[in-house]
Design a protein around this motif. Structure first.
Motif, PDB file in Angstrom:
ATOM      1  N   SER A 281       0.841  -1.207   0.000  1.00 47.32           N
ATOM      2  CA  SER A 281       0.000   0.000   0.000  1.00 47.32           C
ATOM      3  C   SER A 281       0.869   1.247   0.000  1.00 47.32           C
ATOM      4  O   SER A 281       1.887   1.311   0.696  1.00 47.32           O
ATOM      5  CB  SER A 281      -0.916   0.022   1.216  1.00 47.32           C
ATOM      6  N   CYS A 282       0.458   2.245  -0.755  1.00 50.19           N
ATOM      7  CA  CYS A 282       1.175   3.528  -0.807  1.00 50.19           C
ATOM      8  C   CYS A 282       0.162   4.639  -1.041  1.00 50.19           C
ATOM      9  O   CYS A 282      -0.769   4.477  -1.836  1.00 50.19           O
ATOM     10  CB  CYS A 282       2.223   3.518  -1.923  1.00 50.19           C
ATOM     11  N   LEU A 283       0.328   5.744  -0.347  1.00 52.22           N
ATOM     12  CA  LEU A 283      -0.575   6.881  -0.549  1.00 52.22           C
ATOM     13  C   LEU A 283       0.204   8.186  -0.431  1.00 52.22           C
ATOM     14  O   LEU A 283       1.360   8.205   0.001  1.00 52.22           O
ATOM     15  CB  LEU A 283      -1.740   6.839   0.450  1.00 52.22           C
ATOM     16  N   TYR A 284      -0.432   9.276  -0.852  1.00 50.11           N
ATOM     17  CA  TYR A 284       0.192  10.598  -0.722  1.00 50.11           C
ATOM     18  C   TYR A 284      -0.579  11.411   0.302  1.00 50.11           C
ATOM     19  O   TYR A 284      -1.803  11.343   0.379  1.00 50.11           O
ATOM     20  CB  TYR A 284       0.283  11.310  -2.075  1.00 50.11           C
ATOM     21  N   LEU A 285       0.170  12.161   1.102  1.00 48.20           N
ATOM     22  CA  LEU A 285      -0.413  12.958   2.193  1.00 48.20           C
ATOM     23  C   LEU A 285      -0.417  14.435   1.811  1.00 48.20           C
ATOM     24  O   LEU A 285       0.158  15.277   2.485  1.00 48.20           O
ATOM     25  CB  LEU A 285       0.369  12.732   3.488  1.00 48.20           C
ATOM     26  N   ASN A 286      -1.038  14.725   0.666  1.00 43.34           N
ATOM     27  CA  ASN A 286      -1.129  16.098   0.165  1.00 43.34           C
ATOM     28  C   ASN A 286       0.252  16.620  -0.234  1.00 43.34           C
ATOM     29  O   ASN A 286       1.187  15.847  -0.427  1.00 43.34           O
ATOM     30  CB  ASN A 286      -1.811  17.007   1.189  1.00 43.34           C
ATOM     31  N   GLU A 287       0.391  17.930  -0.347  1.00 42.00           N
ATOM     32  CA  GLU A 287       1.628  18.510  -0.876  1.00 42.00           C
ATOM     33  C   GLU A 287       2.081  19.691  -0.028  1.00 42.00           C
ATOM     34  O   GLU A 287       1.352  20.180   0.833  1.00 42.00           O
ATOM     35  CB  GLU A 287       1.442  18.941  -2.332  1.00 42.00           C
TER      36      GLU A 287
ATOM     37  N   LEU B 128      -0.563   0.495   6.707  1.00 42.77           N
ATOM     38  CA  LEU B 128      -0.988   1.888   6.829  1.00 42.77           C
ATOM     39  C   LEU B 128      -2.393   1.931   7.419  1.00 42.77           C
ATOM     40  O   LEU B 128      -3.259   1.138   7.034  1.00 42.77           O
ATOM     41  CB  LEU B 128      -0.973   2.574   5.463  1.00 42.77           C
ATOM     42  N   PRO B 129      -2.650   2.861   8.345  1.00 40.85           N
ATOM     43  CA  PRO B 129      -3.927   2.841   9.072  1.00 40.85           C
ATOM     44  C   PRO B 129      -5.106   3.438   8.319  1.00 40.85           C
ATOM     45  O   PRO B 129      -6.250   3.300   8.758  1.00 40.85           O
ATOM     46  CB  PRO B 129      -3.618   3.666  10.323  1.00 40.85           C
ATOM     47  N   ILE B 130      -4.849   4.142   7.200  1.00 39.28           N
ATOM     48  CA  ILE B 130      -5.937   4.769   6.450  1.00 39.28           C
ATOM     49  C   ILE B 130      -5.736   4.543   4.954  1.00 39.28           C
ATOM     50  O   ILE B 130      -4.654   4.133   4.504  1.00 39.28           O
ATOM     51  CB  ILE B 130      -6.036   6.287   6.731  1.00 39.28           C
ATOM     52  N   THR B 131      -6.780   4.817   4.183  1.00 35.93           N
ATOM     53  CA  THR B 131      -6.709   4.744   2.724  1.00 35.93           C
ATOM     54  C   THR B 131      -6.502   6.149   2.144  1.00 35.93           C
ATOM     55  O   THR B 131      -6.596   7.147   2.870  1.00 35.93           O
ATOM     56  CB  THR B 131      -7.994   4.153   2.148  1.00 35.93           C
ATOM     57  N   GLN B 132      -6.279   6.221   0.833  1.00 32.23           N
ATOM     58  CA  GLN B 132      -6.077   7.523   0.192  1.00 32.23           C
ATOM     59  C   GLN B 132      -7.286   8.428   0.383  1.00 32.23           C
ATOM     60  O   GLN B 132      -7.150   9.628   0.637  1.00 32.23           O
ATOM     61  CB  GLN B 132      -5.789   7.337  -1.301  1.00 32.23           C
ATOM     62  N   GLU B 133      -8.468   7.863   0.280  1.00 27.27           N
ATOM     63  CA  GLU B 133      -9.690   8.670   0.408  1.00 27.27           C
ATOM     64  C   GLU B 133      -9.865   9.224   1.818  1.00 27.27           C
ATOM     65  O   GLU B 133     -10.597  10.202   2.024  1.00 27.27           O
ATOM     66  CB  GLU B 133     -10.918   7.838   0.035  1.00 27.27           C
ATOM     67  N   GLU B 134      -9.198   8.611   2.791  1.00 26.91           N
ATOM     68  CA  GLU B 134      -9.343   9.031   4.186  1.00 26.91           C
ATOM     69  C   GLU B 134      -8.269  10.011   4.641  1.00 26.91           C
ATOM     70  O   GLU B 134      -8.279  10.433   5.805  1.00 26.91           O
ATOM     71  CB  GLU B 134      -9.306   7.796   5.102  1.00 26.91           C
TER      72      GLU B 134
END
Length: 640
Positions: A222-228, A323-329
């Motif tokens: 799993s990989c996500l972005y935490l904004n910019e 990871l504890p959350i998804t991209q949408e969260e």
């Protein structure tokens, strides 16, 4: 799940203290390592265990992987957090930790190898179809290769260390005649800071924004972005102001950049915290610059707008947790701005400063206020490491609220003992263009007249305020047992003496004698001024700048012998001599480099201010020197 009970932080300063804070919150024991010069540093004082690495320079201490691993084994540490800088993006270090059975709170060594080299990263992104800035990222490192590449790209060009970051080993070259010297200096800086002198060259894009994406990946795919974050405001190619989210980005552009960053991370099997950096032009087109395979200095603004603790995520991911959350969260709440408080002289070309921290006052804590620092009053700031003293982070429901809160925090901050960029930061955050979010990497140079105004003589009101502050804060002769006694008053009255106080004050190079009438209400002069008294020294903030003021004996001052070398060029800061480029008797032209000085991991050339003949050299290569010490005697050339 992997066992992780004791964490060694292979770093120093504010990042070491910040990692320890979260580690302790999670119940981990913390281990600090330190060089000889850091034996009493704050990160050492705050750790549960502290182990000496010896040495002074990074190459003798924090850059020696074998010493770090020995310290980890001696302390019983399960894991190592690299912080940023030093060995944080060193693939060999990651391999060695794995071989030693230690958990590395960073990505796999293979990911560091893929992205740790800027050249390799750009080649990878090119294959993935991510737009690149035109440049040369090849293996050949000779001058002629770079000269041909620069000519093909077109000047100005930007030299960058392939293994580096933070502005180290980075030079803008405006013309071909400057390429040789800039390349040599950049290679030395890169070797000193990262143990790798390899360089790349690319087109210097004019008026870009520097926007970076925070990515995070676990060991389960799993990989996500935490904004910019927008990190456009920089000096000497190093960030000084960062904010999140980036002003003016549409939801679609945020998603496009975020998805590109995640794609890059997944392509190399990334794990942990990382940052993908882009140049963003005015048309909304973005170009891949590099990927930092570590936690960034500016990660607190991302934490502020998401409510997440990224160091806690690093620890949990290292244990094997998902990871504890998804991209949408992923949350995006409000706005945050961070400034980096440096020991440096903005008016003197941002040369780093060092010395004893005589005065240190942080702003009051509270909602939306955060300070990450690695120092305390009384500490030493050495010339061997990065000059950052602290980071001030403000959060608000919107950008303007965060900006105003940060201005208030800067006003409450005070640092005495050496020069800092505190007033400079306040001018940036208070500037109308910053308030309007008119951001790009040329912000500082474009507004230089406002941000770095010419220094004018201090007015009479300043000196009278300083005199009043001395009177108010001077309790040496006051009676404390009887508050109604005239001897307890702060008016300056003394029986049988003239109805005035005569003082001679000195600040910087200016000496100012004045008389203060005892009938004056001294406190009235200080209603809008902030001052601090430390023994015989007064720190008075005037127009946002903290000035150091001392009382002097006018007779002794007038009779003091003047020493020094006439016509001599002195060291602008503490540091070590890297190269001496001239010899006694040599004729030089104005602007010619004479001596190269290394301080705070960067090189600074001492240049001839005029045509002349070198009369004497007072330093040697490898020598440690102090600010103000004479280096070269240069006799001005006499016109025929």
């Amino acid at each position: 799940m992997k066992t992780l009970n004791t964490l060694l932080i292979a770093n120093r300063g504010e990042i070491a203290c910040r990692v320890m804070r979260t580690a302790k919150d999670l119940g981990l024991a913390t281990v600090a390592v330190y060089s000889d010069i850091d034996r009493t540093a704050r990160h050492v004082r705050e750790a549960d265990i502290a182990i000496s690495l010896g040495g002074t320079k990074p190459s003798e201490s924090y850059l020696l992987a074998e010493k770090i691993i020995s310290a980890a084994k001696a302390s019983g540490a399960d894991a190592v957090h690299p912080g940023y800088g030093f060995l944080s993006e060193n693939a060999s270090f990651a391999h060695q930790l794995e071989a030693a059975g230690l958990i590395f709170l960073g990505p796999p060594a293979s990911a560091i190898e893929a992205m740790g080299s800027k050249s390799a990263a750009k080649a990878l992104m090119e294959k993935a179809g991510v737009p690149l800035v035109p440049g040369y990222h090849g293996e050949a490192q000779d001058l002629e290769t770079f000269r041909a590449a620069a000519e093909h790209i077109g000047y100005p060009v930007l030299l960058k260390a392939t293994a580096g970051g933070g502005g180290k080993g980075m030079k803008v070259v405006e013309r071909e005649n400057d390429l040789h010297e800039a390349l040599s200096s950049a290679q030395r800086e890169a070797q000193a800071a990262f143990g790798d002198s390899r360089m790349l060259v690319e087109k210097y894009v004019l008026k870009p924004r520097h926007v970076e994406i925070q990515v995070f990946a676990d060991q389960h795919g799993s990989c996500l972005y935490l904004n910019e974050r927008d990190c456009s405001i920089q000096r000497r190619h190093q960030k000084v102001v960062e904010e999140a989210p980036a002003p003016g980005l549409s939801r679609e552009l945020r998603r496009a950049m975020g998805e590109s960053a995640v794609q890059a991370a997944k392509a190399i099997g990334y794990v942990g915290a990382g940052t993908v950096e882009f140049l963003l032009d005015a048309r909304g087109e973005f170009f891949f610059m590099e990927m930092n395979t570590r936690l960034q200095v500016e990660h607190p603004v991302t934490e502020a707008i998401t409510g997440l603790d990224l160091v806690a995520w690093q620890i949990r991911v290292a244990r094997g947790e998902p990871l504890p959350i998804t991209q949408e969260e992923v949350p995006l709440q409000g706005h945050a701005i961070e400034v980096r408080l440096y020991a440096e002289d903005p008016e003197g070309g941002f040369l780093p400063a060092s010395g004893h921290l005589d005065l240190y006052r942080e702003p009051a804590s509270g909602p939306g206020r955060r300070v990450d620092s690695g120092v305390a009053e009384g500490d030493e700031v050495s010339p061997f490491y990065d000059p950052m003293v602290a980071k001030l982070i403000a959060w608000g429901e919107n950008r303007e609220e965060a900006r105003q809160r940060l201005l208030a925090m800067l006003k409450e901050t005070a640092v005495g003992g050496f020069k800092t960029n505190l007033a400079f930061l306040a001018r940036i955050i208070g500037h109308p263009a910053f308030a309007a979010a008119e951001l790009d990497t040329g912000f500082i140079s474009r507004h230089e007249a406002d941000l770095l105004p010419e220094q004018e003589p201090l007015p009479d009101d300043f000196w009278r305020a300083a005199a009043a502050a001395f009177v108010i804060s001077d309790g040496e002769h006051m009676r404390h047992d009887d508050p109604y006694s005239p001897w307890s008053g702060r008016t300056g009255w003394r029986a049988g003496l003239p109805n005035e106080i005569v003082l001679t004050l000195r600040s910087g190079e200016t000496t100012y004698p004045l008389k203060l009438a005892t009938t004056d209400d001294a406190s009235a002069r200080l209603q809008r001024q902030t001052f601090y008294r430390k023994g015989d020294v007064l720190y008075l903030k005037w127009n946002g700048v903290l000035h150091t003021v001392r009382q002097v004996d006018p007779i002794a001052h007038a009779g003091a012998a003047q020493s020094g070398h006439g016509g001599g060029l002195t060291a602008p800061m503490n540091g070590s001599i890297v190269r001496i480029l001239v010899e006694a008797g040599q004729q030089v032209e104005a602007g010619a480099p004479l001596v190269v000085l290394e301080a705070m991991k960067m090189e600074h050339s001492i240049r001839a201010p005029h045509n002349g003949v070198v009369q004497a050299i007072y330093c040697s290569e490898g020598e440690l020197i102090s600010e103000g010490v004479a280096l070269v005697e240069l006799e001005k050339e006499t016109p025929p």
